[in-house]
Design a protein around this motif. Structure first.
Motif, PDB file in Angstrom:
ATOM      1  N   SER A 280       0.637  -1.090   0.123  1.00  0.00           N
ATOM      2  CA  SER A 280       0.176  -0.056   0.018  1.00  0.00           C
ATOM      3  C   SER A 280       0.863   1.154  -0.065  1.00  0.00           C
ATOM      4  CB  SER A 280      -1.085  -0.020   1.303  1.00  0.00           C
ATOM      5  OG  SER A 280      -1.847  -1.083   1.273  1.00  0.00           O
ATOM      6  N   THR A 281       1.808   1.238   0.643  1.00  0.00           N
ATOM      7  CA  THR A 281       2.852   2.338   0.671  1.00  0.00           C
ATOM      8  C   THR A 281       3.477   2.560  -0.484  1.00  0.00           C
ATOM      9  OG1 THR A 281       3.317   1.863   3.232  1.00  0.00           O
ATOM     10  CG2 THR A 281       4.775   3.321   2.102  1.00  0.00           C
ATOM     11  N   ILE A 282       3.875   1.509  -0.987  1.00  0.00           N
ATOM     12  CA  ILE A 282       4.786   1.616  -2.348  1.00  0.00           C
ATOM     13  C   ILE A 282       3.870   2.106  -3.547  1.00  0.00           C
ATOM     14  CG2 ILE A 282       5.900   0.560  -4.163  1.00  0.00           C
ATOM     15  CD1 ILE A 282       7.455  -1.137  -1.904  1.00  0.00           C
ATOM     16  N   LYS A 283       2.503   1.659  -3.339  1.00  0.00           N
ATOM     17  CA  LYS A 283       1.565   1.885  -4.603  1.00  0.00           C
ATOM     18  C   LYS A 283       1.296   3.297  -4.524  1.00  0.00           C
ATOM     19  CE  LYS A 283      -3.048   0.458  -6.315  1.00  0.00           C
ATOM     20  NZ  LYS A 283      -4.086  -0.541  -6.096  1.00  0.00           N
ATOM     21  N   SER A 284       1.274   3.674  -3.262  1.00  0.00           N
ATOM     22  CA  SER A 284       0.997   5.463  -3.347  1.00  0.00           C
ATOM     23  C   SER A 284       1.864   6.310  -3.768  1.00  0.00           C
ATOM     24  CB  SER A 284       0.697   5.644  -1.653  1.00  0.00           C
ATOM     25  OG  SER A 284       1.881   5.647  -0.936  1.00  0.00           O
ATOM     26  N   LEU A 285       3.039   5.710  -3.936  1.00  0.00           N
ATOM     27  CA  LEU A 285       4.384   6.342  -4.582  1.00  0.00           C
ATOM     28  C   LEU A 285       4.722   6.183  -5.968  1.00  0.00           C
ATOM     29  CD1 LEU A 285       6.684   5.751  -1.556  1.00  0.00           C
ATOM     30  CD2 LEU A 285       5.731   7.712  -1.856  1.00  0.00           C
ATOM     31  N   GLN A 286       4.154   5.022  -6.577  1.00  0.00           N
ATOM     32  CA  GLN A 286       4.480   4.576  -7.836  1.00  0.00           C
ATOM     33  C   GLN A 286       3.250   5.287  -8.811  1.00  0.00           C
ATOM     34  OE1 GLN A 286       7.090   3.119  -9.176  1.00  0.00           O
ATOM     35  NE2 GLN A 286       7.730   3.371  -7.275  1.00  0.00           N
ATOM     36  N   LEU A 287       3.154   6.357  -9.041  1.00  0.00           N
ATOM     37  CA  LEU A 287       2.070   7.117  -9.769  1.00  0.00           C
ATOM     38  C   LEU A 287       2.564   7.073 -11.344  1.00  0.00           C
ATOM     39  CD1 LEU A 287       1.223   9.932  -7.135  1.00  0.00           C
ATOM     40  CD2 LEU A 287       0.011   7.642  -7.379  1.00  0.00           C
ATOM     41  N   GLN A 288       1.460   6.995 -11.944  1.00  0.00           N
ATOM     42  CA  GLN A 288       1.849   7.075 -13.509  1.00  0.00           C
ATOM     43  C   GLN A 288       2.037   8.628 -13.918  1.00  0.00           C
ATOM     44  OE1 GLN A 288       2.674   4.565 -15.615  1.00  0.00           O
ATOM     45  NE2 GLN A 288       2.327   3.561 -13.763  1.00  0.00           N
ATOM     46  N   ASP A 289       1.287   9.586 -13.285  1.00  0.00           N
ATOM     47  CA  ASP A 289       1.602  11.009 -13.714  1.00  0.00           C
ATOM     48  C   ASP A 289       2.931  11.464 -12.963  1.00  0.00           C
ATOM     49  OD1 ASP A 289       1.395  13.657 -14.188  1.00  0.00           O
ATOM     50  OD2 ASP A 289      -0.881  13.742 -13.910  1.00  0.00           O
ATOM     51  N   GLU A 290       3.757  12.051 -13.837  1.00  0.00           N
ATOM     52  CA  GLU A 290       4.983  12.443 -13.164  1.00  0.00           C
ATOM     53  C   GLU A 290       4.786  13.816 -12.357  1.00  0.00           C
ATOM     54  OE1 GLU A 290       9.586  13.578 -14.733  1.00  0.00           O
ATOM     55  OE2 GLU A 290       7.867  12.844 -16.255  1.00  0.00           O
ATOM     56  N   VAL A 291       3.647  14.351 -12.582  1.00  0.00           N
ATOM     57  CA  VAL A 291       3.736  15.667 -11.868  1.00  0.00           C
ATOM     58  C   VAL A 291       3.315  15.333 -10.361  1.00  0.00           C
ATOM     59  CG1 VAL A 291       2.024  17.666 -11.747  1.00  0.00           C
ATOM     60  CG2 VAL A 291       2.619  16.787 -13.895  1.00  0.00           C
ATOM     61  N   TYR A 292       2.789  14.311 -10.130  1.00  0.00           N
ATOM     62  CA  TYR A 292       2.442  13.877  -8.712  1.00  0.00           C
ATOM     63  C   TYR A 292       3.219  12.702  -8.160  1.00  0.00           C
ATOM     64  CZ  TYR A 292      -1.866  16.231  -9.925  1.00  0.00           C
ATOM     65  OH  TYR A 292      -2.636  17.498 -10.299  1.00  0.00           O
ATOM     66  N   ARG A 293       4.482  12.587  -8.832  1.00  0.00           N
ATOM     67  CA  ARG A 293       5.389  11.228  -8.394  1.00  0.00           C
ATOM     68  C   ARG A 293       6.529  12.013  -7.770  1.00  0.00           C
ATOM     69  NH1 ARG A 293       5.821   8.843 -13.370  1.00  0.00           N
ATOM     70  NH2 ARG A 293       7.915   9.705 -13.629  1.00  0.00           N
ATOM     71  N   PRO A 294       7.019  11.531  -6.533  1.00  0.00           N
ATOM     72  CA  PRO A 294       8.288  11.782  -6.119  1.00  0.00           C
ATOM     73  C   PRO A 294       9.383  11.331  -7.081  1.00  0.00           C
ATOM     74  CG  PRO A 294       7.598   9.811  -4.809  1.00  0.00           C
ATOM     75  CD  PRO A 294       6.293  10.358  -5.885  1.00  0.00           C
ATOM     76  N   SER A 295      10.542  11.969  -6.956  1.00  0.00           N
ATOM     77  CA  SER A 295      11.674  11.977  -7.770  1.00  0.00           C
ATOM     78  C   SER A 295      12.414  10.428  -7.456  1.00  0.00           C
ATOM     79  CB  SER A 295      12.605  13.004  -7.921  1.00  0.00           C
ATOM     80  OG  SER A 295      12.801  13.423  -6.473  1.00  0.00           O
ATOM     81  N   TRP A 296      12.412  10.214  -6.171  1.00  0.00           N
ATOM     82  CA  TRP A 296      12.929   9.219  -5.282  1.00  0.00           C
ATOM     83  C   TRP A 296      12.354   8.716  -4.138  1.00  0.00           C
ATOM     84  CZ3 TRP A 296      15.145   9.771  -0.641  1.00  0.00           C
ATOM     85  CH2 TRP A 296      15.596  10.849  -0.454  1.00  0.00           C
ATOM     86  N   PHE A 297      12.089   7.729  -3.587  1.00  0.00           N
ATOM     87  CA  PHE A 297      12.041   7.322  -2.188  1.00  0.00           C
ATOM     88  C   PHE A 297      12.819   6.215  -1.757  1.00  0.00           C
ATOM     89  CE2 PHE A 297       9.301   4.442  -4.557  1.00  0.00           C
ATOM     90  CZ  PHE A 297       9.279   3.351  -3.803  1.00  0.00           C
ATOM     91  N   ALA A 298      12.978   6.219  -0.525  1.00  0.00           N
ATOM     92  CA  ALA A 298      13.486   5.128   0.173  1.00  0.00           C
ATOM     93  C   ALA A 298      12.442   4.379   1.460  1.00  0.00           C
ATOM     94  CB  ALA A 298      14.978   5.325   0.934  1.00  0.00           C
ATOM     95  N   MET A 299      12.339   3.116   1.367  1.00  0.00           N
ATOM     96  CA  MET A 299      11.379   2.480   2.426  1.00  0.00           C
ATOM     97  C   MET A 299      12.352   1.332   3.246  1.00  0.00           C
ATOM     98  SD  MET A 299       7.917   0.659   1.900  1.00  0.00           S
ATOM     99  CE  MET A 299       8.878  -1.019   1.433  1.00  0.00           C
TER     100      MET A 299
END
Length: 347
Positions: A280-299
């Protein structure tokens, strides 16, 4: 290429995200019991996904009960169709006590020799002996994914309920995660884990361009860990001896090639997080729209101490309590996974 001494103790996997299930997803699914999940990303990017992340509240149930009152034929019929169901006894020491868990449709028991001899069940001797204490333990796995079968008295499933009622009569502290909105069991408390958000200001960030280089892998491994701790080592180089890794210390020598960022750290912490929490956490970060997607994340996720399973079907070694850690560095199309295991917890 020679293995770096620090990376040699971690399993490292690189993959690309695709529409299908990649190898990192599969490896993360082998991690059964997590009680602490931390997310790190640039503060400027957090605003993009703040609403989705702050909605991620996870639920588990906690109570103290004799297992024969909980694990009944009716209870197993209720949970057998739920692949997300987790049960774990806690506040027990894996080397000295009986420890039980349920995951992936199977019941796993780690029993002391005295309890095992009285159980009437057929198990396998633990691979981890304690010669200092002249003790050993026994492991059993019972498939409950199709309910219980009582057709034959010598059947393990038939003997299980007798064992729980007549032999394992002590009360256990139990935590469970269920794929239903309400789990109605007397004496169990519903616990919710909400995200806790904090800021780590002016942190030094190394080059996050993926490299097949052990020194770089080692640097990133510790850098992620230090970020989750908000370590001053990433803000100032006044005390270079805090870190055991020369790579992390040396990034200050190349500060002009690195950057400083304010980071957001989001943490979920409880006795047990549901199995879907990682995804659920990763899915919230893997957005298709680049405008709303973080450039990187660490979990980073931390395993429960003293559970009787490591990754997959492997038992935990006793000398390290059984905790283990997964670290993921993710971009839109690239993933890097570290699985940091105990010396004998590998799968």
């Amino acid at each position: 290429m020679k293995r770096h001494s620090q990376v040699a103790h971690a399993r490292v996997i690189c993959d690309t995200v695709s529409s299908g299930e990649n190898i990192i997803w599969k490896k993360l699914k082998t991690h059964h019991f997590v009680n602490n999940l931390r997310l790190v990303l640039p503060a400027s990017d957090y605003l993009k996904i703040q609403a989705q992340t702050e909605r991620l509240t996870f639920t588990y149930y906690e109570g103290t009960i004799a297992l024969h009152k909980l694990i009944t034929a009716q209870f197993i019929d209720k949970i057998k169709d739920d692949p997300q169901f987790l049960l774990l006894t806690h506040s027990k020491e894996i080397d000295d006590d009986n420890v039980i868990c349920i995951t992936d449709g199977s019941l796993y028991l780690s029993l002391t020799e005295e309890t095992y001899r009285r159980s009437g069940l057929l198990g396998k001797q633990s691979g981890f002996m304690l010669p200092r204490k002249q003790k050993c333990k026994w492991n059993l796995k019972i498939d409950i994914s199709k309910g219980l079968n009582f057709e034959r008295t010598e059947n393990q499933q038939f003997k299980l309920l007798w064992f729980l009622e007549k032999v394992l009569i002590e009360e256990f502290q139990v935590v469970m995660s269920f794929n239903q909105e309400q789990l109605d069991i007397p004496g169990f408390e519903k616990c919710q884990v909400a995200p806790h958000v904090s800021i780590f200001k002016n942190s030094l960030v190394p080059d996050l361009q993926f490299q097949q280089d052990d020194s770089w892998l080692c640097e990133i491994l510790e850098w992620i860990a230090l970020c989750t701790l908000k370590s001053k080592q990433l803000v100032t180089s006044e005390d270079p001896y805090i870190s055991a890794y020369s790579e992390t210390v040396s990034i200050f020598d190349n500060e002009d090639r690195n950057s400083r960022l304010d980071l957001v750290i989001v943490e979920w912490m409880g006795l047990l997080l549901p199995k879907h929490a990682l995804f659920s956490t990763i899915k919230s970060l893997q957005l298709q729209d680049e405008v709303y997607r973080p450039s990187w994340f660490a979990m980073v996720d931390y395993g429960v101490m003293d559970s009787n399973l490591s990754h997959g079907n492997n038992e935990h070694s006793f000398e390290s309590n059984g905790e283990h850690i997964d670290l993921v560095l993710g971009k839109h199309e690239e993933w890097l996974l570290y699985q940091v295991l105990g010396a004998r917890d590998g799968s």
